[in-house]
Scaffold this active site. Structure first.
Site, PDB file in Angstrom:
ATOM      1  N   HIS A  22      19.168   1.725 -46.031  1.00 20.81           N
ATOM      2  CA  HIS A  22      17.930   1.186 -46.610  1.00 20.81           C
ATOM      3  C   HIS A  22      16.818   2.234 -46.495  1.00 20.81           C
ATOM      4  CE1 HIS A  22      14.666  -2.006 -46.958  1.00 20.81           C
ATOM      5  NE2 HIS A  22      14.017  -1.008 -46.364  1.00 20.81           N
ATOM      6  N   GLU A  23      16.652   2.781 -45.291  1.00 22.48           N
ATOM      7  CA  GLU A  23      15.627   3.795 -45.078  1.00 22.48           C
ATOM      8  C   GLU A  23      15.949   5.076 -45.848  1.00 22.48           C
ATOM      9  OE1 GLU A  23      12.857   3.137 -43.648  1.00 22.48           O
ATOM     10  OE2 GLU A  23      13.478   1.129 -43.021  1.00 22.48           O
ATOM     11  N   HIS A  26      14.561   4.892 -49.285  1.00 22.04           N
ATOM     12  CA  HIS A  26      13.148   5.268 -49.357  1.00 22.04           C
ATOM     13  C   HIS A  26      12.999   6.794 -49.363  1.00 22.04           C
ATOM     14  CE1 HIS A  26      11.840   1.199 -48.955  1.00 22.04           C
ATOM     15  NE2 HIS A  26      12.198   1.060 -47.688  1.00 22.04           N
TER      16      HIS A  26
END
Length: 404
Positions: A22-23, A26
């Site tokens: 998920h990170e 980003h």
């Protein structure tokens, strides 16, 4: 026990990897747009090791619970160095910031899709729409059953009539109509048969050919769902069972996975809507009430269920749970609430819409939102989220949900 422990660890690792990716979503999108990414770490707590590459510090921390991506200037209030200022996130266009902030959730959706696709081409996906076609699996006898014990005992007694078999009905026959009344589903056929008696025409489909057979339907006494004994017609036939999993080839698995993903999205949203109303049951379960299997679970609880699935060899449940949690995390994170990504996206678009209206009215842009004015609301939501986490963890320790 070893398989259970290994399953718990494997599921927890899968969730941690999902959050780390998920990170990474980003980070990859931020760097692609030219934003300044300072750090990308997997885990929290003390640093195990780190290294720098391309101006970004990458590293691993001791506590393997997710990770974080530090992007310079996520809001206009964040401190940035003069070197970072031109690449501060808040300076970029609204749509680019939206892409970066939603990339984490999109990563969860991609991961969930990949897990389901791998299921589709290996063990198969759950059959969400089992056929109700009136296809006969086996024939037996028509017998009376006036008690629950008799109804649950399928044994035929000598002399019990066998109307379906006597008329020539075979396994695999699809009943098209009974007494001239179309029977598109098994329940339609069942209700029509129960209301019939005596010689009745059955139109069937067998090996692509339509045939008409006459079945002499007897009336027998059966225990109804309301607890009363009723006289109903019966032919002595059972429905063909449907597969619980549907296998796919590499190509058609794409369509099958997309369809099943849509189903899971709908169910996940329903769970999110029901989330607040199910929390009282979680609290009650901590103090001894029976745990409702539909109540929310923590990562600990989900990992325990994953461990039980591995222990029993139910890998389809393990993978479905992993995919569903990715969908849940992705959708929940997009809710327009701070400090989640959806809250930041909402603020960004509020700024854009507000400034558009100001421009129409001949005014200059008002500038970035002051996040300090939102800190109280953010703090309340953080406290609520922390409380929910503690309650679900407590329930998963003292009264966990278990596989039946």
């Amino acid at each position: 026990m070893l398989a259970y422990i290994g399953g718990v660890a494997l599921f927890a690792l899968g969730i941690c990897l999902s959050v780390a990716l998920h990170e990474a979503g980003h980070m990859v999108t931020a760097r692609a747009f030219g934003m300044k990414v300072r750090r990308f770490f997997v885990g929290y707590g003390p640093t195990v090791f780190s290294f720098r590459r391309g101006g970004v510090e990458y590293g691993l921390k001791w506590i393997p619970l997710g990770g974080f991506c530090d992007i310079a200037g996520m809001t206009a209030l964040d401190e940035v160095t003069p070197e970072e200022s031109p690449k501060a996130m808040w300076r970029f266009k609204t749509w680019k910031r939206t892409v970066v902030m939603s990339a984490g959730s999109i990563t969860h959706f991609i991961l969930g899709f990949v897990v389901l696709y791998l299921m589709a081409v290996t063990m198969g996906l759950p059959n969400t729409n089992p056929s109700t076609d009136p296809v006969i699996a086996t024939t037996s006898c028509a017998r009376s059953a006036v008690t629950a014990d008799q109804a649950s005992n399928p044994t035929c007694a000598p002399g019990d009539p066998k109307p379906a078999a006597a008329a020539g009905l075979l396994a695999g026959d699809k009943v098209l109509s009974v007494g001239g009344k179309p029977t598109p589903t098994w329940s339609d056929m069942l209700s029509t048969v129960q209301a019939s008696s005596g010689p009745t025409a059955f139109q069937i489909l067998r090996n692509g050919q339509t045939l008409t057979l006459t079945v002499d339907i007897p009336k027998v006494q059966r225990l109804a769902t309301d607890g009363k004994v009723k006289d109903v017609g019966m032919i002595g036939a059972s429905a063909a069972s449907q597969p619980s999993l549907i296998g796919y080839g590499p190509i058609d698995a794409v369509g099958g996975t997309l369809s099943f993903t849509g189903t899971m999205f709908t169910e996940t949203w329903q769970r999110i809507v029901e989330f607040p109303s199910r929390m009282p049951a979680v609290v009650e379960s901590i103090f001894g009430a029976e745990r409702d299997p539909n109540t929310p679970v923590s990562v600990l609880g989900a990992s325990r269920i994953g461990g039980e699935a591995v222990e029993r060899g139910l890998w389809e449940i393990f993978l479905l749970l992993l995919a569903s949690l990715n969908f849940f995390m992705g959708m929940f994170n997009l809710l327009p609430l701070l400090p989640m990504d959806g809250g930041h996206i909402a603020v960004v678009w509020y700024e854009r819409i507000r400034d558009w209206f100001r421009k129409v009215r001949g005014k200059v842009a008002a500038g970035p939102v002051d996040y300090t004015k939102l800190s109280a609301v953010t703090l309340v939501l953080v406290v609520i989220g922390g409380g929910i986490t503690l309650l679900t963890v407590a329930a998963d320790i003292v009264n966990p949900i278990r596989l039946p």
